[in-house]
Design a protein around this motif. Structure first.
Motif, PDB file in Angstrom:
ATOM      1  N   PHE A   1       0.852  -1.185   0.000  1.00  0.00           N
ATOM      2  CA  PHE A   1       0.000   0.000   0.000  1.00  0.00           C
ATOM      3  C   PHE A   1       0.887   1.234   0.000  1.00  0.00           C
ATOM      4  CE2 PHE A   1      -3.377   2.867   1.127  1.00  0.00           C
ATOM      5  CZ  PHE A   1      -4.467   2.291   0.507  1.00  0.00           C
ATOM      6  N   THR A   2       1.007   1.871  -1.142  1.00  0.00           N
ATOM      7  CA  THR A   2       2.007   2.931  -1.329  1.00  0.00           C
ATOM      8  C   THR A   2       1.408   4.346  -1.377  1.00  0.00           C
ATOM      9  OG1 THR A   2       1.882   2.620  -3.714  1.00  0.00           O
ATOM     10  CG2 THR A   2       3.580   1.374  -2.536  1.00  0.00           C
ATOM     11  N   ARG A   3       0.216   4.492  -0.867  1.00  0.00           N
ATOM     12  CA  ARG A   3      -0.430   5.813  -0.865  1.00  0.00           C
ATOM     13  C   ARG A   3      -1.193   5.982   0.448  1.00  0.00           C
ATOM     14  NH1 ARG A   3      -5.998   5.812  -2.001  1.00  0.00           N
ATOM     15  NH2 ARG A   3      -6.865   3.812  -2.584  1.00  0.00           N
ATOM     16  N   GLN A   4      -1.794   7.130   0.613  1.00  0.00           N
ATOM     17  CA  GLN A   4      -2.634   7.351   1.787  1.00  0.00           C
ATOM     18  C   GLN A   4      -3.913   6.527   1.657  1.00  0.00           C
ATOM     19  OE1 GLN A   4      -3.346  11.568   1.844  1.00  0.00           O
ATOM     20  NE2 GLN A   4      -1.192  11.966   1.473  1.00  0.00           N
ATOM     21  N   ALA A   5      -4.317   5.926   2.739  1.00  0.00           N
ATOM     22  CA  ALA A   5      -5.530   5.104   2.733  1.00  0.00           C
ATOM     23  C   ALA A   5      -6.760   6.002   2.893  1.00  0.00           C
ATOM     24  CB  ALA A   5      -5.464   4.051   3.825  1.00  0.00           C
ATOM     25  N   LEU A   6      -6.974   6.843   1.905  1.00  0.00           N
ATOM     26  CA  LEU A   6      -8.129   7.732   1.859  1.00  0.00           C
ATOM     27  C   LEU A   6      -8.890   7.483   0.564  1.00  0.00           C
ATOM     28  CD1 LEU A   6      -6.511  11.105   3.005  1.00  0.00           C
ATOM     29  CD2 LEU A   6      -8.155   9.732   4.295  1.00  0.00           C
ATOM     30  N   HIS A   7     -10.219   7.503   0.663  1.00  0.00           N
ATOM     31  CA  HIS A   7     -11.040   7.317  -0.528  1.00  0.00           C
ATOM     32  C   HIS A   7     -12.313   8.138  -0.377  1.00  0.00           C
ATOM     33  CE1 HIS A   7     -13.255   5.566  -3.801  1.00  0.00           C
ATOM     34  NE2 HIS A   7     -14.199   5.192  -2.972  1.00  0.00           N
ATOM     35  N   ALA A   8     -12.621   8.927  -1.391  1.00  0.00           N
ATOM     36  CA  ALA A   8     -13.853   9.715  -1.385  1.00  0.00           C
ATOM     37  C   ALA A   8     -14.960   8.864  -1.987  1.00  0.00           C
ATOM     38  CB  ALA A   8     -13.671  11.001  -2.173  1.00  0.00           C
ATOM     39  N   LYS A   9     -15.764   8.261  -1.143  1.00  0.00           N
ATOM     40  CA  LYS A   9     -16.880   7.419  -1.580  1.00  0.00           C
ATOM     41  C   LYS A   9     -17.967   8.266  -2.246  1.00  0.00           C
ATOM     42  CE  LYS A   9     -20.493   4.528   0.403  1.00  0.00           C
ATOM     43  NZ  LYS A   9     -21.060   4.010   1.648  1.00  0.00           N
ATOM     44  N   THR A  10     -18.249   9.412  -1.645  1.00  0.00           N
ATOM     45  CA  THR A  10     -19.282  10.302  -2.171  1.00  0.00           C
ATOM     46  C   THR A  10     -18.796  11.749  -2.111  1.00  0.00           C
ATOM     47  OG1 THR A  10     -20.999   8.831  -1.291  1.00  0.00           O
ATOM     48  CG2 THR A  10     -21.696  11.036  -1.932  1.00  0.00           C
ATOM     49  N   LEU A  11     -18.992  12.461  -3.199  1.00  0.00           N
ATOM     50  CA  LEU A  11     -18.704  13.899  -3.249  1.00  0.00           C
ATOM     51  C   LEU A  11     -19.990  14.626  -3.613  1.00  0.00           C
ATOM     52  CD1 LEU A  11     -15.341  14.015  -5.238  1.00  0.00           C
ATOM     53  CD2 LEU A  11     -15.650  14.379  -2.802  1.00  0.00           C
ATOM     54  N   ILE A  12     -20.303  15.666  -2.868  1.00  0.00           N
ATOM     55  CA  ILE A  12     -21.489  16.481  -3.147  1.00  0.00           C
ATOM     56  C   ILE A  12     -21.033  17.930  -3.262  1.00  0.00           C
ATOM     57  CG2 ILE A  12     -23.762  17.208  -2.338  1.00  0.00           C
ATOM     58  CD1 ILE A  12     -23.804  14.616  -0.618  1.00  0.00           C
ATOM     59  N   PHE A  13     -21.417  18.581  -4.363  1.00  0.00           N
ATOM     60  CA  PHE A  13     -21.022  19.969  -4.579  1.00  0.00           C
ATOM     61  C   PHE A  13     -21.966  20.615  -5.584  1.00  0.00           C
ATOM     62  CE2 PHE A  13     -18.744  17.248  -7.476  1.00  0.00           C
ATOM     63  CZ  PHE A  13     -18.851  17.881  -8.707  1.00  0.00           C
ATOM     64  N   LYS A  14     -21.912  21.932  -5.665  1.00  0.00           N
ATOM     65  CA  LYS A  14     -22.690  22.653  -6.670  1.00  0.00           C
ATOM     66  C   LYS A  14     -21.860  22.744  -7.940  1.00  0.00           C
ATOM     67  CE  LYS A  14     -25.622  25.587  -3.858  1.00  0.00           C
ATOM     68  NZ  LYS A  14     -25.933  26.965  -3.466  1.00  0.00           N
ATOM     69  N   HIS A  15     -22.493  22.444  -9.072  1.00  0.00           N
ATOM     70  CA  HIS A  15     -21.818  22.574 -10.357  1.00  0.00           C
ATOM     71  C   HIS A  15     -21.411  24.042 -10.529  1.00  0.00           C
ATOM     72  CE1 HIS A  15     -21.213  22.764 -14.696  1.00  0.00           C
ATOM     73  NE2 HIS A  15     -21.062  21.440 -14.653  1.00  0.00           N
ATOM     74  N   PRO A  16     -20.173  24.307 -10.956  1.00  0.00           N
ATOM     75  CA  PRO A  16     -19.702  25.704 -11.025  1.00  0.00           C
ATOM     76  C   PRO A  16     -20.426  26.588 -12.035  1.00  0.00           C
ATOM     77  CG  PRO A  16     -18.085  24.185 -11.955  1.00  0.00           C
ATOM     78  CD  PRO A  16     -19.158  23.350 -11.334  1.00  0.00           C
TER      79      PRO A  16
END
Length: 124
Positions: free
Chosen positions: A77-92
């Motif tokens: 495992f050669t990276r940070q153990a982070l994962h964005a399962k869901t992203l919520i944002f306003k379209h720009p």
């Protein structure tokens, strides 16, 4: 990118999904979006992210022993153990609410399997 009483407000909510022998699988929800927020907060509560070279350095003798013990097991495992399962944002442009989902990557699935196997070996 530190926690300081005069710093900007920064709120991270977390929920334990699964506890292992020396690691914990958690779900994190950000209320604010500061640079390195998750990594800084997890380090602050003495639960740094697996693979985090900047904020995951062991500070105590016990932490150093744990890191050394798991170094070979988790060397793939050669990276940070982070994962964005869901992203919520306003379209720009349209300002419509966007909600994106991404499945857990294979390397993180493998990481969880290894930690589960290690946990089961400790019970025997």
């Amino acid at each position: 990118m530190i926690i300081h009483k005069t710093g900007k407000k920064s709120i991270t909510h977390y929920k334990i999904i699964k506890s292992f022998h020396n690691h914990t699988y958690i779900n994190i929800q950000l209320e604010t979006g500061r640079t390195h927020q998750i990594r800084v907060h997890m380090k602050y509560i003495k639960h740094p992210i697996v693979g985090d070279k900047k904020y995951g350095k062991p500070t105590s003798k016990k932490d150093k022993q744990i890191k050394k013990k798991y170094a070979k097991i988790l060397s793939f495992f050669t990276r940070q153990a982070l994962h964005a399962k869901t992203l919520i944002f306003k379209h720009p442009i349209t300002l419509n609410k966007m909600k994106l989902h991404a499945p857990l990557p294979n390397d993180m699935i493998k990481l969880l399997k290894i930690l589960k196997k290690e946990q089961n070996n400790k019970k025997q």
